[in-house]
Design an enzyme around this catalytic site. Structure first.
Site, PDB file in Angstrom:
ATOM      1  N   PRO A 191       0.813  -1.200   0.000  1.00 57.60           N
ATOM      2  CA  PRO A 191       0.000   0.000   0.000  1.00 57.60           C
ATOM      3  C   PRO A 191       0.843   1.245   0.000  1.00 57.60           C
ATOM      4  O   PRO A 191       1.739   1.399   0.831  1.00 57.60           O
ATOM      5  CB  PRO A 191      -0.778  -0.120   1.285  1.00 57.60           C
ATOM      6  CG  PRO A 191      -0.117  -1.205   2.066  1.00 57.60           C
ATOM      7  CD  PRO A 191       1.019  -1.718   1.324  1.00 57.60           C
ATOM      8  N   GLU A 192       0.546   2.119  -0.901  1.00 56.57           N
ATOM      9  CA  GLU A 192       1.165   3.432  -0.931  1.00 56.57           C
ATOM     10  C   GLU A 192       0.085   4.428  -0.507  1.00 56.57           C
ATOM     11  O   GLU A 192      -0.997   4.026  -0.095  1.00 56.57           O
ATOM     12  CB  GLU A 192       1.696   3.733  -2.338  1.00 56.57           C
ATOM     13  CG  GLU A 192       2.631   2.659  -2.857  1.00 56.57           C
ATOM     14  CD  GLU A 192       3.193   2.950  -4.231  1.00 56.57           C
ATOM     15  OE1 GLU A 192       3.332   4.138  -4.575  1.00 56.57           O
ATOM     16  OE2 GLU A 192       3.486   1.999  -4.972  1.00 56.57           O
ATOM     17  N   HIS A 215      -2.451 -15.809   8.494  1.00 52.61           N
ATOM     18  CA  HIS A 215      -1.638 -14.590   8.609  1.00 52.61           C
ATOM     19  C   HIS A 215      -2.333 -13.485   9.384  1.00 52.61           C
ATOM     20  O   HIS A 215      -2.026 -12.312   9.232  1.00 52.61           O
ATOM     21  CB  HIS A 215      -1.256 -14.094   7.218  1.00 52.61           C
ATOM     22  CG  HIS A 215      -0.445 -15.087   6.450  1.00 52.61           C
ATOM     23  ND1 HIS A 215       0.792 -15.504   6.885  1.00 52.61           N
ATOM     24  CD2 HIS A 215      -0.696 -15.773   5.321  1.00 52.61           C
ATOM     25  CE1 HIS A 215       1.270 -16.397   6.032  1.00 52.61           C
ATOM     26  NE2 HIS A 215       0.380 -16.585   5.072  1.00 52.61           N
ATOM     27  N   ARG A 239       3.592 -11.176   4.735  1.00 56.30           N
ATOM     28  CA  ARG A 239       5.047 -10.985   4.748  1.00 56.30           C
ATOM     29  C   ARG A 239       5.574 -10.382   6.042  1.00 56.30           C
ATOM     30  O   ARG A 239       6.781 -10.308   6.242  1.00 56.30           O
ATOM     31  CB  ARG A 239       5.473 -10.142   3.542  1.00 56.30           C
ATOM     32  CG  ARG A 239       5.379 -10.936   2.264  1.00 56.30           C
ATOM     33  CD  ARG A 239       5.815 -10.133   1.078  1.00 56.30           C
ATOM     34  NE  ARG A 239       7.248  -9.925   1.046  1.00 56.30           N
ATOM     35  CZ  ARG A 239       7.871  -9.189   0.128  1.00 56.30           C
ATOM     36  NH1 ARG A 239       7.183  -8.582  -0.790  1.00 56.30           N
ATOM     37  NH2 ARG A 239       9.166  -9.064   0.152  1.00 56.30           N
TER      38      ARG A 239
END
Length: 264
Positions: free
Chosen positions: A2-3, A89, A107
């Site tokens: 995400p930016e 996750h 991640r």
DNA sequence: ATCGGTACCTGCACGC
DNA sequence: TGCGTGCAGGTACCGA
């Protein structure tokens, strides 16, 4: 992942949580807490009210009743979901007086932190690209000596720009990613600012770019990936001139550009 | 003071 | 099928 546009979209979709009280918080392993004690954190959060939800660059900031700040960063694959189903996750589950907020991150580059005050690390970041004036952007840009791509990714220069929007704005401005910022004219630097504002504004309107993981808090994907002109289009024809898009590595990140429209 | 390189994680697509 | 390789929206830290 995400930016700025993706984080902005997530923050907007979290709007219903403003004013809600955290009943309890549960944390599971992983490095999301960066070594902080999960029990202690949960104890600090229980009973606190979420006073606001704001974006600061790519960070999500939640001022809580009692004065502390809950700070989240989604890293590359982080997701915040309203009432999701816990999975492999899932690293945090916040049970609220109405609803549940879940943090997933395969991640584990994402972070959840609790701060006494507004965090110094966030205060050190550069201005929001949608707020800085073109004049100031151009002047500051030319003060540096690195490549323009590396500087766009530097969060202390402007906050919130990542790999997608750096490449897309450089394309729209017709600037090669490896150009040294000091060598850009004021006019071209200002043109880059305009391109950056355009790209970010359009991407926010489209709900961000969904490459693989990204979804907003309601689980909905963004649409801006269909508007990418260079990002991950290596070998495909440039939408402007038809030349094959190329890929180079700058600042350890893939950079996509048109060799004809963006000359060095 | 600034820079580039490396580390941190998991998953996926690819070639063999 | 399985294995190795390279790649992926992120930042932090190291040494030059």
């Amino acid at each position: 992942m995400p930016e700025l546009p993706e984080v902005e979209t997530v923050v907007r979709s979290l709007e219903p949580l403003v004013g809600r009280r955290i009943v309890s918080a549960e944390f599971r392993g992983a490095r999301t807490l960066r070594g902080a004690d999960p029990e202690r954190l949960a104890a600090h959060l229980a009973g606190r009210r979420i006073r606001a939800i704001r974006r600061h660059g790519k960070f999500i900031l939640m001022p809580l009743s009692g004065g502390r700040y809950l700070v989240l960063h989604l890293g590359m694959t982080g997701r915040l979901l309203l009432g999701g189903v816990p999975g492999k996750h899932t690293h945090a589950i916040f049970t609220l007086d109405r609803g549940v907020l879940q943090f997933d991150d395969s991640r584990q580059f994402g972070v959840i932190e609790l701060h006494e005050d507004f965090p110094a690390r966030l205060a050190r970041l550069g201005p929001e690209p949608l707020e800085i004036a073109a004049e100031d952007f151009a002047r500051e840009l030319r003060r540096h000596r690195t490549s323009v791509k590396a500087l766009l990714l530097d969060q202390t220069f402007v906050r919130g720009v990542g790999n997608i929007y750096a490449d897309e704005s450089l394309f729209r401005a017709g600037i090669h990613p490896l150009v040294r910022t000091a060598r850009l004219s004021h006019g071209r630097a200002a043109r880059l600012h305009r391109a950056l504002v355009e790209v970010l504004t359009e991407a926010i309107a489209a709900g961000g770019s969904s490459i693989s993981d990204y979804v907003n808090a309601e689980g909905r994907q963004g649409l801006f990936q269909v508007s990418h002109r260079v990002y991950q289009r290596t070998g495909e024809p440039c939408v402007t001139c038809g030349a094959a898009i190329r890929r180079v590595v700058v600042a350890q990140r893939s950079s996509h550009f048109c060799p004809r429209c963006q000359r060095r």
